[in-house]
Design a protein around this motif. Structure first.
Motif, PDB file in Angstrom:
ATOM      1  N   PHE A 271       0.891  -1.344  -0.130  1.00  0.00           N
ATOM      2  CA  PHE A 271      -0.018  -0.011   0.075  1.00  0.00           C
ATOM      3  C   PHE A 271       0.803   1.176   0.043  1.00  0.00           C
ATOM      4  N   SER A 272       1.107   1.641  -1.166  1.00  0.00           N
ATOM      5  CA  SER A 272       2.280   2.632  -1.306  1.00  0.00           C
ATOM      6  C   SER A 272       1.909   4.101  -0.819  1.00  0.00           C
ATOM      7  N   SER A 273       0.894   4.478  -0.566  1.00  0.00           N
ATOM      8  CA  SER A 273       0.679   5.635   0.347  1.00  0.00           C
ATOM      9  C   SER A 273       0.250   5.486   1.745  1.00  0.00           C
ATOM     10  N   MET A 274       0.678   4.362   2.218  1.00  0.00           N
ATOM     11  CA  MET A 274       0.938   4.212   3.912  1.00  0.00           C
ATOM     12  C   MET A 274       2.276   4.077   4.197  1.00  0.00           C
ATOM     13  N   THR A 275       2.475   4.328   5.377  1.00  0.00           N
ATOM     14  CA  THR A 275       3.784   3.965   6.007  1.00  0.00           C
ATOM     15  C   THR A 275       4.205   2.647   6.084  1.00  0.00           C
ATOM     16  N   VAL A 276       5.434   2.110   6.235  1.00  0.00           N
ATOM     17  CA  VAL A 276       6.055   1.022   6.413  1.00  0.00           C
ATOM     18  C   VAL A 276       5.334   0.317   7.709  1.00  0.00           C
ATOM     19  N   ASP A 277       4.995   0.976   9.045  1.00  0.00           N
ATOM     20  CA  ASP A 277       4.349   0.770  10.034  1.00  0.00           C
ATOM     21  C   ASP A 277       3.134   0.142   9.824  1.00  0.00           C
ATOM     22  N   ASP A 278       2.336   1.101   9.162  1.00  0.00           N
ATOM     23  CA  ASP A 278       0.918   0.649   8.837  1.00  0.00           C
ATOM     24  C   ASP A 278       0.844  -0.526   7.937  1.00  0.00           C
TER      25      ASP A 278
ATOM     26  N   GLY B 115       5.719   3.437  -0.758  1.00  0.00           N
ATOM     27  CA  GLY B 115       6.057   3.622  -2.288  1.00  0.00           C
ATOM     28  C   GLY B 115       7.245   4.259  -2.447  1.00  0.00           C
ATOM     29  N   THR B 116       7.922   4.728  -1.475  1.00  0.00           N
ATOM     30  CA  THR B 116       9.117   5.570  -1.697  1.00  0.00           C
ATOM     31  C   THR B 116      10.396   4.514  -1.468  1.00  0.00           C
ATOM     32  N   LEU B 117      10.077   3.332  -1.138  1.00  0.00           N
ATOM     33  CA  LEU B 117      11.263   2.385  -0.530  1.00  0.00           C
ATOM     34  C   LEU B 117      11.839   1.725  -2.014  1.00  0.00           C
ATOM     35  N   SER B 118      13.121   1.339  -1.779  1.00  0.00           N
ATOM     36  CA  SER B 118      13.628   0.338  -2.929  1.00  0.00           C
ATOM     37  C   SER B 118      12.850  -0.966  -3.057  1.00  0.00           C
ATOM     38  N   GLY B 119      13.207  -1.460  -4.271  1.00  0.00           N
ATOM     39  CA  GLY B 119      12.336  -2.795  -4.334  1.00  0.00           C
ATOM     40  C   GLY B 119      12.888  -3.940  -3.250  1.00  0.00           C
ATOM     41  N   GLY B 120      14.090  -3.989  -3.027  1.00  0.00           N
ATOM     42  CA  GLY B 120      14.592  -4.620  -1.697  1.00  0.00           C
ATOM     43  C   GLY B 120      13.903  -4.298  -0.302  1.00  0.00           C
TER      44      GLY B 120
END
Length: 242
Positions: free
Chosen positions: A90-97, A135-140
Motif C-alpha cells: 500500500f504505497s501511500s501508507m507508511t511501513v509501520d501501517d 511507495g518510496t522504498l527500494s525494491g529490496g
C-alpha cells in the motif's frame, strides 16, 4: 511429519487447465522449493495453496485437516501466510501501517508489538524506515516489508512467491539468509523461485514444475545434480546464498 499434503490438484483459468493433478508434500520445519520455467504454474500453485485461487479438483490438507475450500482469511488464522509476487504494497501508507495490516485476520490472537519488534530485528532497515511511505522504498526494502507483513500474523507456514525477483544481488542474499533463519527458528517455508541455483542451495527438498505437472522431485541437493535440471535451469548466472 507432513504439514501440507496436496493430492491430484487441478486448476483452470476458464477452459484452460494449468495445473494437471499436482501431488506435493511439505514436512514441518523444512524449506520446499518449487522451480521451473515461466508459465509452468508455480505462482498458480502457490495461490491455490494460499487460498487466493480455488482448485477445480483434488485435495489440500493442512495438518491432516481438509482445507481445499478454505478461504484465505481462514488459512491465515490456521497459521499459513502468503507473500505474493510483486510485493503488493500500500504505497501511500507508511511501513509501520503496512506491517500492522498483517495482523488483521488474527488481531485478537497476536502480540502486534512483539511481532513488529521481531520483524525489525530481522530487518533493521525497516525500523529506520517505519514512518516512511512504502511507495518510496527500494525494491529490496519493499520485499522486506512484504515478508514482515506476512510475519505479523505469526504464521507457522510461509508461502513465498518469487522473493528475489528484480532485486539487486545484495538484497537477494539478504532475503535468502532471512528465509533460512526463519526455517532455523521453526517455520516451514514453501518457496517459488525463478533463481533455481539460490533456491536449491537453500531448500531441503524441491519440485520441478513444467507445464503444470511435477517432472522431478526429491532432495534439493539431488535436483541440483540432476542433468535435466542442470541443463535447463542451472547454466546461467548465479546469486550466492551466504
Amino acid at each position: 511429519m507432513s504439514i501440507i499434503e496436496v493430492s491430484g490438484l487441478r486448476f483452470s483459468y476458464g477452459p484452460v487447465e494449468v495445473l494437471h493433478g499436482i501431488d506435493l508434500r511439505v514436512d514441518e520445519g523444512e524449506i520446499v522449493a518449487v522451480i521451473g520455467p515461466n508459465g509452468a504454474g508455480k505462482t498458480t500453485l502457490l495461490n491455490v495453496l494460499g487460498g487466493a485461487h480455488r482448485s477445480r479438483s483434488g485435495t489440500i490438507a493442512l495438518r491432516g485437516e481438509d482445507v481445499t475450500r478454505a478461504s484465505q482469511d481462514s488459512l491465515v488464522r490456521r497459521g499459513l501466510s502468503l507473500v505474493p509476487e510483486g510485493r503488493q504494497m500500500f504505497s501511500s501508507m507508511t511501513v509501520d501501517d503496512n506491517l500492522l495490516l498483517g495482523t488483521y485476520a488474527r488481531r485478537r490472537e497476536v502480540d502486534a508489538d512483539g511481532l513488529r519488534e521481531m520483524v525489525f530485528e530481522l530487518f533493521p532497515r525497516l525500523r529506520e524506515r517505519r514512518d516512511q511511505l512504502a511507495g518510496t522504498l527500494s525494491g529490496g526494502e519493499q520485499q522486506m516489508v512484504a515478508i514482515g507483513r506476512a510475519l505479523m500474523s505469526d504464521p507457522s507456514i510461509l508461502l513465498l512467491d518469487e522473493p528475489s525477483l528484480g532485486l539487486a544481488p545484495q538484497f537477494v542474499s539478504l532475503i535468502m539468509r532471512t528465509i533460512r533463519r526463519l526455517r532455523d527458528n521453526g517455520r516451514t517455508v514453501v518457496l517459488v523461485e525463478q533463481n533455481a541455483k539460490a533456491a536449491l542451495r537453500l531448500a531441503d527438498r524441491a519440485y520441478l514444475l513444467e507445464l503444470g505437472t511435477v517432472h522431478v522431485t526429491g532432495p534439493a541437493r539431488e535436483l541440483a545434480q540432476d542433468p535435466r535440471v542442470v541443463a535447463a535451469y542451472l547454466g546461467g548466472g548465479d546469486n550466492a546464498v551466504a
